[in-house]
Design an enzyme around this catalytic site. Structure first.
Site, PDB file in Angstrom:
ATOM      1  N   ASN A  87       0.824  -1.198   0.000  1.00  0.00           N
ATOM      2  CA  ASN A  87       0.000   0.000   0.000  1.00  0.00           C
ATOM      3  C   ASN A  87       0.868   1.261   0.000  1.00  0.00           C
ATOM      4  O   ASN A  87       2.060   1.209  -0.314  1.00  0.00           O
ATOM      5  CB  ASN A  87      -1.001  -0.006   1.155  1.00  0.00           C
ATOM      6  CG  ASN A  87      -2.368   0.521   0.719  1.00  0.00           C
ATOM      7  OD1 ASN A  87      -2.464   1.606   0.163  1.00  0.00           O
ATOM      8  ND2 ASN A  87      -3.403  -0.247   0.958  1.00  0.00           N
ATOM      9  N   HIS A 113       3.520   0.220  -2.718  1.00  0.00           N
ATOM     10  CA  HIS A 113       3.946  -1.186  -2.800  1.00  0.00           C
ATOM     11  C   HIS A 113       5.456  -1.353  -2.864  1.00  0.00           C
ATOM     12  O   HIS A 113       5.985  -2.161  -3.636  1.00  0.00           O
ATOM     13  CB  HIS A 113       3.287  -1.864  -3.997  1.00  0.00           C
ATOM     14  CG  HIS A 113       1.802  -2.000  -3.892  1.00  0.00           C
ATOM     15  ND1 HIS A 113       1.143  -2.101  -2.683  1.00  0.00           N
ATOM     16  CD2 HIS A 113       0.833  -2.055  -4.853  1.00  0.00           C
ATOM     17  CE1 HIS A 113      -0.164  -2.220  -2.901  1.00  0.00           C
ATOM     18  NE2 HIS A 113      -0.371  -2.187  -4.202  1.00  0.00           N
ATOM     19  N   HIS A 184      -1.094  -9.690  -3.980  1.00  0.00           N
ATOM     20  CA  HIS A 184      -1.922  -8.825  -4.826  1.00  0.00           C
ATOM     21  C   HIS A 184      -2.622  -9.642  -5.914  1.00  0.00           C
ATOM     22  O   HIS A 184      -2.601  -9.272  -7.092  1.00  0.00           O
ATOM     23  CB  HIS A 184      -1.059  -7.733  -5.449  1.00  0.00           C
ATOM     24  CG  HIS A 184      -1.779  -6.449  -5.706  1.00  0.00           C
ATOM     25  ND1 HIS A 184      -2.862  -6.364  -6.554  1.00  0.00           N
ATOM     26  CD2 HIS A 184      -1.566  -5.194  -5.245  1.00  0.00           C
ATOM     27  CE1 HIS A 184      -3.271  -5.103  -6.611  1.00  0.00           C
ATOM     28  NE2 HIS A 184      -2.504  -4.379  -5.822  1.00  0.00           N
ATOM     29  N   ILE A 185      -3.272 -10.728  -5.522  1.00  0.00           N
ATOM     30  CA  ILE A 185      -4.011 -11.538  -6.492  1.00  0.00           C
ATOM     31  C   ILE A 185      -5.275 -10.779  -6.928  1.00  0.00           C
ATOM     32  O   ILE A 185      -6.009 -10.249  -6.100  1.00  0.00           O
ATOM     33  CB  ILE A 185      -4.403 -12.894  -5.891  1.00  0.00           C
ATOM     34  CG1 ILE A 185      -3.161 -13.651  -5.395  1.00  0.00           C
ATOM     35  CG2 ILE A 185      -5.149 -13.735  -6.921  1.00  0.00           C
ATOM     36  CD1 ILE A 185      -3.484 -14.922  -4.635  1.00  0.00           C
ATOM     37  N   TYR A 186      -5.500 -10.751  -8.235  1.00  0.00           N
ATOM     38  CA  TYR A 186      -6.738 -10.211  -8.799  1.00  0.00           C
ATOM     39  C   TYR A 186      -7.688 -11.379  -9.036  1.00  0.00           C
ATOM     40  O   TYR A 186      -7.396 -12.271  -9.840  1.00  0.00           O
ATOM     41  CB  TYR A 186      -6.474  -9.520 -10.129  1.00  0.00           C
ATOM     42  CG  TYR A 186      -5.820  -8.173 -10.084  1.00  0.00           C
ATOM     43  CD1 TYR A 186      -6.518  -7.030 -10.501  1.00  0.00           C
ATOM     44  CD2 TYR A 186      -4.496  -8.014  -9.690  1.00  0.00           C
ATOM     45  CE1 TYR A 186      -5.918  -5.779 -10.513  1.00  0.00           C
ATOM     46  CE2 TYR A 186      -3.887  -6.767  -9.693  1.00  0.00           C
ATOM     47  CZ  TYR A 186      -4.605  -5.654 -10.105  1.00  0.00           C
ATOM     48  OH  TYR A 186      -3.998  -4.417 -10.116  1.00  0.00           O
ATOM     49  N   GLU A 322      -6.595  -7.628  -0.322  1.00  0.00           N
ATOM     50  CA  GLU A 322      -5.214  -7.680   0.152  1.00  0.00           C
ATOM     51  C   GLU A 322      -5.194  -7.565   1.679  1.00  0.00           C
ATOM     52  O   GLU A 322      -5.424  -6.484   2.229  1.00  0.00           O
ATOM     53  CB  GLU A 322      -4.404  -6.538  -0.467  1.00  0.00           C
ATOM     54  CG  GLU A 322      -4.439  -6.515  -1.988  1.00  0.00           C
ATOM     55  CD  GLU A 322      -4.123  -5.138  -2.536  1.00  0.00           C
ATOM     56  OE1 GLU A 322      -3.001  -4.640  -2.293  1.00  0.00           O
ATOM     57  OE2 GLU A 322      -5.003  -4.548  -3.191  1.00  0.00           O
TER      58      GLU A 322
END
Length: 357
Positions: A87, A113, A184-186, A322
């Protein structure tokens, strides 16, 4: 008589491409309990996450690329491990023991990040830890991206017997430094490239959130979600309130906010979120030891990137959950502390479990 679950398969290693200096990057595959996971040594990226739907049809439910080159050219953190600090940090600076530290700014005037060469752009050392597990290691030297102390980070990816994805984070340092590690998986539970996730139903065990400025830095307030579009205490479709003219939604062009989890920091993972796709029937539950969760509704996907399906990713085609400490915590003393001191070990765990309805 219960049906036996499929045995763990792997870890399997295969070439995925090369860095500019010729270094080979491998893709590792784990399979267990109906889940199949692909992980890259580059960025610790979750490159694919395959799950069955209610009819037993399998699809990849995470956004990413089918080759290494697009990750190197500029990925919006698809599936990556994030560090040293997940973040934003305001102005790319914080003060520790009377000394100001300056970080690379890569998100307007702020550091995001870990800066422009965060852990998502590093080659991690990967070793099998079990037939269904991987251990990833990375050393970040003192002064890396402006941060004090040498940080030794270890992340374990494990598929449980039930097919859940467990992520265990650990880090040590030789000098006090802020640490906030996350993934940070979408996610698109309908399948990668399947279109908007507005109909996905999300529930969050969070009665407060951290409002942000126009440049997405927390104001310091812990605001109640009651009566706002940020109230997900009862699951609702993500798109239900997304177009409301709420100042916070306008700042972020959607949801891109840290939710303050009711449970706070816990020693063991506790359930904090449920995501459900009515079309496929896929369900994902999130448990974590962390005190916050950043819900990002894919606002900045703009149709310029395409995944393994060949379909382009447009605004709202995925979401991120997240698990984390709060954004800009080094500059907000009343937020849960992110300082890691020598002799201590930073530990956190997040579990993504899957099923169908």
């Amino acid at each position: 008589m219960s049906t036996p679950r499929p045995a763990a398969q792997g870890p399997l290693r295969e070439p995925f491409g090369r860095l500019a200096d010729g270094t080979e990057v491998h893709r590792w595959t784990l399979a267990r309990g109906g889940t199949r996971l692909g992980v890259l040594a580059y960025g610790g990226v979750v490159q694919s996450l395959e799950l069955p739907d209610r009819d037993g049809r399998t699809a990849n439910v995470s956004l990413g690329f089918g080759s290494l080159e697009p990750y190197l050219a500029g990925s919006p953190y698809f599936g990556a491990l994030i560090g040293r600090y997940g973040n934003r940090i305001a102005g790319g600076r914080f003060t520790l023991d009377g000394r100001e530290y300056r970080l690379p700014v890569n998100d307007g005037p702020h550091s995001l990040h870990g800066g422009d060469e965060g852990f998502d752009k590093r080659l991690w050392e990967v070793t099998p830890s079990s037939p269904a597990g991987l251990t990833l290691r990375l050393t970040s030297p003192a002064g890396d991206a402006g941060y004090p102390g040498t940080l030794e980070t270890r992340v374990n990816y494990t598929l449980t017997e039930e097919g859940a994805l467990r992520i265990d984070y650990a880090a040590t340092t030789d000098a006090t430094t802020p640490v906030n590690l996350t993934s940070h998986i979408y996610f698109n539970l309908a399948g990668e490239g399947a279109g908007p996730v507005a109909d996905h139903r999300l529930g969050l065990a969070a009665g407060r959130y951290t409002p942000v400025t126009e440049t997405l830095i927390p104001t310091g307030e812990l605001a109640p979600v009651e009566g706002t579009p940020f109230d997900f205490r009862r699951a609702k479709p993500i798109g239900r309130d997304l177009r409301e003219a709420h100042p916070q939604l306008l700042h972020a062009q959607g949801y891109d906010h840290n939710f303050v989890l009711d449970k706070g920091v816990t020693a063991a993972p506790e359930h904090v979120a449920t995501l459900f796709d009515p079309g496929s029937g896929r369900v994902m539950k999130v448990a974590t030891t962390e005190p916050g969760i950043q819900f990002y509704s894919g606002n900045f996907l703009d149709g310029t990137l395409a995944g393994p399906s060949g379909r382009t990713y447009r605004q709202g085609d995925a979401l991120c959950l997240e698990t984390q400490h709060f954004p800009d915590s080094p500059n907000h003393p009343h937020f849960p502390a992110t300082w890691l001191h020598p002799g201590r070990t930073h530990r956190s765990t997040t579990i993504y479990s899957f099923g169908v309805r």
